[in-house]
Design an enzyme around this catalytic site. Structure first.
Site, PDB file in Angstrom:
ATOM      1  CE  LYS A 193      -3.639  -2.368  -0.035  1.00 55.59           C
ATOM      2  NZ  LYS A 193      -3.331  -3.595  -0.191  1.00 55.59           N
TER       3      LYS A 193
HETATM    4  C1  LIG Z   1      -9.267  -3.793  -1.785  1.00 54.96           C
HETATM    5  C2  LIG Z   1      -8.656  -4.410  -0.500  1.00 54.96           C
HETATM    6  N1  LIG Z   1      -9.457  -4.581   0.374  1.00 54.96           N
HETATM    7  C3  LIG Z   1      -9.057  -5.181   1.275  1.00 54.96           C
HETATM    8  C4  LIG Z   1      -7.820  -5.415   1.558  1.00 54.96           C
HETATM    9  C5  LIG Z   1      -7.275  -6.022   2.789  1.00 54.96           C
HETATM   10  O1  LIG Z   1      -6.208  -5.587   3.495  1.00 54.96           O
HETATM   11  P1  LIG Z   1      -5.161  -6.320   4.467  1.00 54.96           P
HETATM   12  O2  LIG Z   1      -4.215  -7.263   3.274  1.00 54.96           O
HETATM   13  O3  LIG Z   1      -4.505  -5.270   5.172  1.00 54.96           O
HETATM   14  O4  LIG Z   1      -6.144  -7.273   5.153  1.00 54.96           O
HETATM   15  C6  LIG Z   1      -6.672  -5.143   0.544  1.00 54.96           C
HETATM   16  C7  LIG Z   1      -5.406  -5.500   0.777  1.00 54.96           C
HETATM   17  O5  LIG Z   1      -4.864  -6.272   0.176  1.00 54.96           O
HETATM   18  C8  LIG Z   1      -7.229  -4.607  -0.654  1.00 54.96           C
HETATM   19  O6  LIG Z   1      -6.387  -4.190  -1.443  1.00 54.96           O
END
Ligand SMILES: Cc1ncc(COP(=O)(O)O)c(C=O)c1O
Length: 390
Positions: A193
């Site tokens: 990110k």
């Molecule tokens: C669109 C989207 N939603 C949810 C997530 C979930 O985040 P995390 O990987 O921090 O749980 C991500 C990240 O990979 C994402 O890109």
């Protein structure tokens, strides 16, 4: 299948599709936390939450160990569970809809707009039923969903919104930063990110009462009182961020605007190079050229499958062989087997399925140079030209 020789022989160093930028001050700060005697959730998490709240216009914010549990917790706070429906997009990381299943509700997918690649707002109202309780929109690649139209629909139908802004930290809508307004807003700090805590996330909420409840869901439902009082009123999980991770976040947040500006500049170069005649003749679909709202989390092209003699996987392999990292974000969610078992099938959401088969994420991260972008575009154009139907 043909491999352009000038590409296949490339000896340039490998260019990943993304890479975090962590400065020495942050590394020294992490070492300090590691030596401090307190490494799990503590003062650094509180400090990070305070900075995030400042960043999001003073709204209540809590930090967690992912940007997945943030959405699950938002749904739980909103009282969404068995018998309820939640509208979302089929083109996202599968976390977006898995959290709906996790709380016992049913995802209701609405196809994407092929231009923005986000949920098609014009189709949402026909998907609303008496069981609908919420919408989870996703800002794919940092391109924000139209918040005016989104919240007009939510208000009209009395629905909660859990914004999956995992990818859109620093993006704006109508001049306002995503997260500074709206209902629940969830961000991820995964290493890919625009800023990271290694793993982590945060949830922006409306009230301190919601934030208190989020704290309970974050750690086993526990509420402490007095010197030794403990009560458990909700079934919480284990979603707390560590102080080590929070210190990484504290070192990242001040650089976000600069990181995003660098991403924007690189995206402009992609557009400039893809506008050249040899590239524009290929039929690639580029993202919307949004230099007002997007944080340019990713630069994604959609390959013209009808014009190519090879599949995306072969394009990926050839790029990789040329030392250029690339990835897929994402296959259409409703075609994964756990969703097919629940009744979805090919053909249900043609725009998401086309994108899911053909979308390709190209390298984009702060620290990349114009020469890197030139290299990516030259390689992709050569591969596609060599493998296009005449
Ligand atoms: C669109 C989207 N939603 C949810 C997530 C979930 O985040 P995390 O990987 O921090 O749980 C991500 C990240 O990979 C994402 O890109």
């Amino acid at each position: 299948m043909s491999v352009p020789t000038e590409i296949a022989k490339s000896a340039a160093p490998f260019l990943p599709f993304t890479r975090p930028t962590i400065d020495d001050e942050t590394i020294a700060g992490v070492v300090e936390v590691l030596r401090s005697g307190w490494i799990t959730s503590g003062p650094k998490v509180k400090e990070f939450e305070a900075k995030l709240s400042e960043f999001f216009g003073g709204r209540p914010v809590r930090a967690f160990n992912s940007g997945t549990c943030t959405m699950e917790i938002a749904l739980r706070i909103a009282g969404i569970g068995t018998g309820h429906e939640v509208i979302t997009t089929p083109l996202s990381w599968v976390a977006t809809s898995n959290v709906i299943l996790e709380v016992g509700a049913r995802p209701v997918f609405v196809d994407i707009d092929p231009v923005t690649r986000n949920i098609d707002l014009a189709r949402i109202e026909t998907a609303i039923t008496p069981a609908t309780r919420a919408i989870i929109p996703v800002d794919l690649a940092g391109q924000p969903v139209d918040r005016d139209r989104l919240y007009a629909i939510a208000k009209k139908h009395n629905l909660r919104v859990v914004e999956d802004a995992a990818q859109s930290i620093g993006s704006t809508w109508a001049g306002k930063r995503i997260g500074c307004f709206g209902d629940f807003v969830s961000f991820s700090f995964h290493p890919n990110k625009n800023i990271t805590t290694i793993e982590g996330g945060c949830l922006v909420m409306n009230t301190e009462a919601e934030a208190k409840l989020a704290e309970q869901y974050r750690l086993q439902g526990v509420v402490r009182s007095g010197t030794d009082g403990m009560e458990v009123e909700v079934v919480g999980g284990k979603f707390n961020l560590t102080d080590v991770a929070a210190r990484v976040g504290l070192g990242q947040l001040p650089h976000l605007e600069k990181f995003n500006a660098q991403r924007r500049d690189l995206a402009r170069i992609y557009f400039e190079l893809f506008a050249a005649p040899a590239a524009s003749a290929l039929g690639l679909r580029l993202p919307p050229a949004d230099f007002t709202n997007s944080n340019w989390h990713m630069f994604q092209v959609i390959l013209p499958e009808e014009k190519l003699t090879i599949k995306r996987s072969e394009v990926m392999t050839q790029l990789q062989a040329a030392g250029i990292g690339n990835q897929v974000h994402y296959p259409a969610i409703h075609l994964f087997s756990i969703y097919r078992k629940r009744g979805w099938k090919p053909g249900d959401f043609p725009n998401a399925e086309y994108a899911g088969r053909n979308i390709l994420t190209l390298p984009l991260f702060p620290g990349m140079t114009r020469a890197d972008v030139v290299r990516v575009v030259d390689a992709l154009v050569a591969i596609l030209k060599a493998n296009s139907r005449s």
